[in-house]
Design an enzyme around this catalytic site. Sequence first.
Site, PDB file in Angstrom:
ATOM      1  N   ARG A  25       4.137  90.978  19.898  1.00 13.41           N
ATOM      2  CA  ARG A  25       5.154  90.856  18.857  1.00 13.41           C
ATOM      3  C   ARG A  25       6.067  89.693  19.243  1.00 13.41           C
ATOM      4  O   ARG A  25       6.781  89.740  20.237  1.00 13.41           O
ATOM      5  CB  ARG A  25       5.913  92.172  18.671  1.00 13.41           C
ATOM      6  CG  ARG A  25       6.676  92.673  19.853  1.00 13.41           C
ATOM      7  CD  ARG A  25       7.497  93.920  19.472  1.00 13.41           C
ATOM      8  NE  ARG A  25       8.467  94.214  20.488  1.00 13.41           N
ATOM      9  CZ  ARG A  25       8.491  95.339  21.212  1.00 13.41           C
ATOM     10  NH1 ARG A  25       7.597  96.287  21.006  1.00 13.41           N
ATOM     11  NH2 ARG A  25       9.414  95.516  22.120  1.00 13.41           N
ATOM     12  N   HIS A  58      11.307  94.329  18.447  1.00 10.36           N
ATOM     13  CA  HIS A  58      10.666  95.610  18.128  1.00 10.36           C
ATOM     14  C   HIS A  58      11.147  96.086  16.762  1.00 10.36           C
ATOM     15  O   HIS A  58      10.355  96.376  15.872  1.00 10.36           O
ATOM     16  CB  HIS A  58      10.988  96.646  19.197  1.00 10.36           C
ATOM     17  CG  HIS A  58      10.619  98.033  18.811  1.00 10.36           C
ATOM     18  ND1 HIS A  58       9.309  98.439  18.659  1.00 10.36           N
ATOM     19  CD2 HIS A  58      11.384  99.110  18.505  1.00 10.36           C
ATOM     20  CE1 HIS A  58       9.285  99.710  18.280  1.00 10.36           C
ATOM     21  NE2 HIS A  58      10.521 100.138  18.185  1.00 10.36           N
ATOM     22  N   TYR A  94      14.404  92.785  28.354  1.00  9.21           N
ATOM     23  CA  TYR A  94      13.233  93.308  29.060  1.00  9.21           C
ATOM     24  C   TYR A  94      12.037  92.349  29.113  1.00  9.21           C
ATOM     25  O   TYR A  94      10.994  92.699  29.642  1.00  9.21           O
ATOM     26  CB  TYR A  94      12.794  94.644  28.443  1.00  9.21           C
ATOM     27  CG  TYR A  94      12.520  94.601  26.957  1.00  9.21           C
ATOM     28  CD1 TYR A  94      11.286  94.179  26.471  1.00  9.21           C
ATOM     29  CD2 TYR A  94      13.498  94.983  26.039  1.00  9.21           C
ATOM     30  CE1 TYR A  94      11.027  94.146  25.118  1.00  9.21           C
ATOM     31  CE2 TYR A  94      13.254  94.957  24.679  1.00  9.21           C
ATOM     32  CZ  TYR A  94      12.018  94.537  24.218  1.00  9.21           C
ATOM     33  OH  TYR A  94      11.763  94.510  22.874  1.00  9.21           O
TER      34      TYR A  94
END
Length: 368
Positions: free
Chosen positions: A258, A262, A271
């Site tokens: 992606r 998200h 992250y």
Amino acid sequence: MPRKTTYTPPAVEFLSILDEDGQVDAKLEPKLPQDFLRRLHDAMLLARRFDERMLSLQRQGRIGTFAPVKGQEAAQVGAAAVLSEQDWVVPSFRETAALVWRGLPLEGVLLYNAGYNEGGRVPDGQNFLPPSVPVGSQMLHAAGLAYGGKLKKSGAIVLTFFGDGATSEGDFHEALNFASVLACPVIFLCQNNHYAISMPRAKQTSSRTLAQKAIAYEMPCLQVDGNDVLAVYVAAKEAAERARAENRPTLIECVTYRLSVHTTVDDPSKYRSEEEVKTWERRDPLSRFQTYLRNLGMLAEKDVEAAEEAVSARIKTALHAWEDRMASLTDPAVMFEHLYASKPPALKEQQDRFVQEWSTRGEGARHG
């Protein structure tokens, strides 16, 4: 008694047809008609530009949070393209590209993400279910739908989408188990985009591949370059043919990424690194496919410009239709509709009380 080997698991194959530079492996090339290749391209381009427009609308506060599809267009369009009209798609909440390919109007996507129940309505004659937000729950629905179609001898098969995190859920294993035992014509398509929300794939499952999880259920499986629309198409077509001819389920793991967030409440910088994102940007499914089409001599610069203009016009038309539709939806009691064919007495009682209370409130309270 001596120890002995009772089972040797088969190897998991990986399929890729277009490399990162858009160069094709001629031995694996599916030789699709040019008009079909152009449809695949235009659908991926529409999904990309619509995604960008929705992100802009969300940042303006005009729609709520949503899950962008950017980077995963090939995994969705390539798989949905193998289905016939009678087949079913059972999505999670990120399958905008697949559902638009299947006929979901863009204005419906906007309406849903603006918080209107009406946007989740499946158009008449379209065989797909509304978005499913709980992680993995839709896979059981897909297995059941496929089993029901088999019992009715409908000839329809089912394609369901989910992410890598869903393969760690109990619903995933229950769905694969029953689909295999009951011989259901269903394709389980995992979009392994490397993160279950913010959890890296390696921290939520120890499997070396996600495809190999099907082996425990005696189910065919394949790992695919999910940013390669030709590879996804070929893998899904093989699975669809198996489902139609043998009522056998298949698990396909599309290795993708992606490129956006998200959801729009996510901050991926917490992250993952910029270097990682740039690595995957070089594997962008849209630019790779455009290079392939250019090499075939069927996509000149003027063709790209024409496709961009057509996509822009379609999105603009959808925005107007969406705004008109929202302006017409002034009755909040509609929230009680679209759930049951025959409304249960308790729900009807709630609706009556709501309407009575709403009608007694002043205009200031309604807007305040």
